[in-house]
Write an enzyme that holds these catalytic residues in place. Sequence first.
Site, PDB file in Angstrom:
ATOM      1  CG  ASN A 247     -41.350  25.992  36.812  1.00  0.00           C
ATOM      2  OD1 ASN A 247     -41.480  26.635  37.836  1.00  0.00           O
ATOM      3  ND2 ASN A 247     -40.154  25.646  36.341  1.00  0.00           N
ATOM      4  CG  ASP A 316     -36.602  17.919  34.669  1.00  0.00           C
ATOM      5  OD1 ASP A 316     -35.743  18.295  35.487  1.00  0.00           O
ATOM      6  OD2 ASP A 316     -37.655  17.352  34.997  1.00  0.00           O
ATOM      7  CG  ASP A 344     -29.733  16.900  38.589  1.00  0.00           C
ATOM      8  OD1 ASP A 344     -29.649  17.813  39.441  1.00  0.00           O
ATOM      9  OD2 ASP A 344     -30.409  15.876  38.761  1.00  0.00           O
ATOM     10  CB  ILE A 345     -28.045  22.699  39.232  1.00  0.00           C
ATOM     11  CG1 ILE A 345     -28.246  23.318  37.848  1.00  0.00           C
ATOM     12  CG2 ILE A 345     -27.179  23.589  40.119  1.00  0.00           C
ATOM     13  CD1 ILE A 345     -29.092  24.575  37.822  1.00  0.00           C
ATOM     14  CE  LYS A 375     -37.206  13.633  42.340  1.00  0.00           C
ATOM     15  NZ  LYS A 375     -38.312  14.545  42.030  1.00  0.00           N
ATOM     16  CE  LYS A 379     -32.228  14.948  41.201  1.00  0.00           C
ATOM     17  NZ  LYS A 379     -32.401  16.255  40.595  1.00  0.00           N
TER      18      LYS A 379
HETATM   19  N1  CTP Z   1     -32.677  20.275  40.199  1.00  0.00           N
HETATM   20  C1  CTP Z   1     -31.518  20.828  39.731  1.00  0.00           C
HETATM   21  N2  CTP Z   1     -31.253  20.853  38.403  1.00  0.00           N
HETATM   22  C2  CTP Z   1     -32.104  20.318  37.520  1.00  0.00           C
HETATM   23  C3  CTP Z   1     -33.307  19.752  37.973  1.00  0.00           C
HETATM   24  C4  CTP Z   1     -33.566  19.758  39.323  1.00  0.00           C
HETATM   25  O1  CTP Z   1     -30.731  21.329  40.532  1.00  0.00           O
HETATM   26  N3  CTP Z   1     -31.831  20.346  36.241  1.00  0.00           N
HETATM   27  C5  CTP Z   1     -32.935  20.222  41.625  1.00  0.00           C
HETATM   28  C6  CTP Z   1     -34.078  21.065  42.122  1.00  0.00           C
HETATM   29  O2  CTP Z   1     -33.650  22.342  42.512  1.00  0.00           O
HETATM   30  C7  CTP Z   1     -34.582  20.240  43.294  1.00  0.00           C
HETATM   31  C8  CTP Z   1     -34.366  18.822  42.820  1.00  0.00           C
HETATM   32  O3  CTP Z   1     -33.285  18.890  41.923  1.00  0.00           O
HETATM   33  O4  CTP Z   1     -33.798  20.435  44.442  1.00  0.00           O
HETATM   34  C9  CTP Z   1     -35.561  18.262  42.133  1.00  0.00           C
HETATM   35  O5  CTP Z   1     -35.191  17.061  41.502  1.00  0.00           O
HETATM   36  P1  CTP Z   1     -35.736  16.627  40.078  1.00  0.00           P
HETATM   37  O6  CTP Z   1     -35.205  15.264  39.795  1.00  0.00           O
HETATM   38  O7  CTP Z   1     -35.528  17.617  39.019  1.00  0.00           O
HETATM   39  O8  CTP Z   1     -37.206  16.669  40.379  1.00  0.00           O
HETATM   40  P2  CTP Z   1     -38.242  16.570  39.315  1.00  0.00           P
HETATM   41  O9  CTP Z   1     -38.018  17.543  38.203  1.00  0.00           O
HETATM   42  O10 CTP Z   1     -39.511  16.680  40.034  1.00  0.00           O
HETATM   43  O11 CTP Z   1     -37.863  15.122  38.801  1.00  0.00           O
HETATM   44  P3  CTP Z   1     -38.809  14.085  38.183  1.00  0.00           P
HETATM   45  O12 CTP Z   1     -39.342  14.788  36.991  1.00  0.00           O
HETATM   46  O13 CTP Z   1     -37.901  12.962  37.921  1.00  0.00           O
HETATM   47  O14 CTP Z   1     -39.792  13.830  39.265  1.00  0.00           O
END
Ligand code: CTP
Length: 438
Positions: A247, A316, A344-345, A375, A379
Site C-alpha cells: 500500500n 488485512d 490483527d497485530i 475501532k 480492538k
Molecule cells: N493493524 C494491525 N494488524 C493488522 C491490521 C491492522 O496491527 N493486521 C493495526 C494498524 O497498525 C492500525 C490499526 O490496526 O493501528 C488499523 O486497524 P484496521 O482495523 O486494520 O484498520 P483498517 O485496515 O483501516 O480496517 P477496516 O478495513 O476495517 O477499516
Amino acid sequence: MNGAASLWFTVHVSHFTLFYVLPQYVTLTADSRRKRYMADISSKKVVLGVTGGVAAYKAAELVRRLADHGIDVHVVMTQAACSFITPATMQALSGNPVYTDMWDARINNSMAHIELSRDKAAIVIAPATADFMAKLVHGHADDLLSTLCLARDCALLVAPAMNRQMWDHPATQRNAVQLEKDGVTLLGPVSGDQACGETGAGRMLEAQDIADAVAAFLAPKTLAGVRVLMTAGPTFEPIDAVRGITNRSSGKMGYAIARAAIGAGAKVTLVSGPSSQPVPAGASVTHVQSAAEMFDAVKRNAKQADIFIGVAAVADYRVDKPREHKIKKTDKSQLTLKLVSNPDILGWVAAQATPPFTVGFAAESQNLETYADEKRRRKKVNLIVANLAQSAIGADDNEVMLLDDTGTHKLVRAPKEVVAKDIVARIATLYKAGKKRR
Ligand code: CTP
C-alpha cells in the site's frame, strides 16, 4: 475489509506491485501549512550559529529541517561564514533577521551578544570549525558568535565539520573532550567523503540528523525510561518471486513518532515494513516485509513493552501460497489469486492478559470519528489516532483526531514531525494517568 477468514479476490496482474486505489488528496502550500501550525504550537527558539567552513551550505537546509520541528531559528554568522553562504539566504529561509556584528544597530541597547540568546532554548553551532571549537574551549570572545556563546545561559550544541586531519589532531581531540566536560553537547562528526576530496572522520552530520537531535534535546522528557514498541510503514505480501501486494504508506508518520518518543526519553523498538525513511537515531529497528514477519517481531518484544503503538498500514490479507517463481503471462484475460486474512497485530497486543498501554491508528475515507471510535472499542485499545487516509498517506503533513475514554481531541493540520510530538505528549499523559490509577 476485516471479517471473513478467507476471500477470493480477482485482480489483473499488470504491474509488479499492486496498490490499493486511493482518491487524490489536496496538498496545502508550504506557506499556508507553516502559518497554520506556527499559530498553534508553542515553538521553541534557538540561535543557529554558522561558522566559516565549507559545510556552511548545509546550514541553509538545517534551517528548514529545524522549522519542520516547529523550531523558530535565529541565525548568527561569523564573518568567515559569510564567505561561504550569504546572510540574505539565511534570512529568507529562517524568516528572521540575521546577525553578524557585535555592534548591530538593530538591537536597542547594542548588547547583541547578550540579548540574542536570552529568550532562546539553545545555541546550535553548525558547522563548527576546529578554530571555533578552540575558541569555545578557551572562552575567547572576539566576535558576536563567540561572545554570545560565552554570555549564554542556555544549552550549547556543536556540530563539528572539518578535514579529517584537523579532527584527528590531538589539539582538536582535547578540545572535543573539554567541550563535553564543560556541558556542551557534540553532534557528530561522522566519517565519509569530505569536500577536500579526502575520506575520514570530520564530516558534519546531515541537516536532518542535526535537526532531529536538536528537537530531541529540547523535547520534555515525558517518557523517560519508558519502553515503547511500535510498528510503522506498509507491509509487502508476496504474490510470486517478484510481485507483491502493498500500500502507499511511506512510514513517515511512524518514524516521526519514533523520533518524538526517543526525544521524550523513551527506549524505542521499531518494527518497520519496507520504508525509505532514515532509521531514527537511538531506536532499535527490526526490518520486516510481510504482516506475518511483523507479527512475529511484535510477539517477540511485546512482553517487555510498556506502550505499544501500531502505526503500520498492515495488509488485512495476504496471498495464500505465494508462488516460488514468477507467474508467467498466459492468453487468459483474468488471473485469480486467493487471499487469506492476516493476524490483527494490534488486536493481539490489546488482548494480552496484561497488555501494554495500547495505541492504534485508524485511516478512514469517511465518517472518521464514528468509525475510529468503533475501532477503538472493538480492538479495546487505550487510544486511537484517526486520520483521513486520502489526505495523510505519503504526505508531509497530517491532520488527526485522538480518541480515548475521555472523548475526542482534534489536532490542527501540521507537519508530521509536529503532529508526532503532540501524539507522544498525549500518550505520555494518558499512560501516566493510567499508571496512577493502577
Ligand atoms: N493493524 C494491525 N494488524 C493488522 C491490521 C491492522 O496491527 N493486521 C493495526 C494498524 O497498525 C492500525 C490499526 O490496526 O493501528 C488499523 O486497524 P484496521 O482495523 O486494520 O484498520 P483498517 O485496515 O483501516 O480496517 P477496516 O478495513 O476495517 O477499516
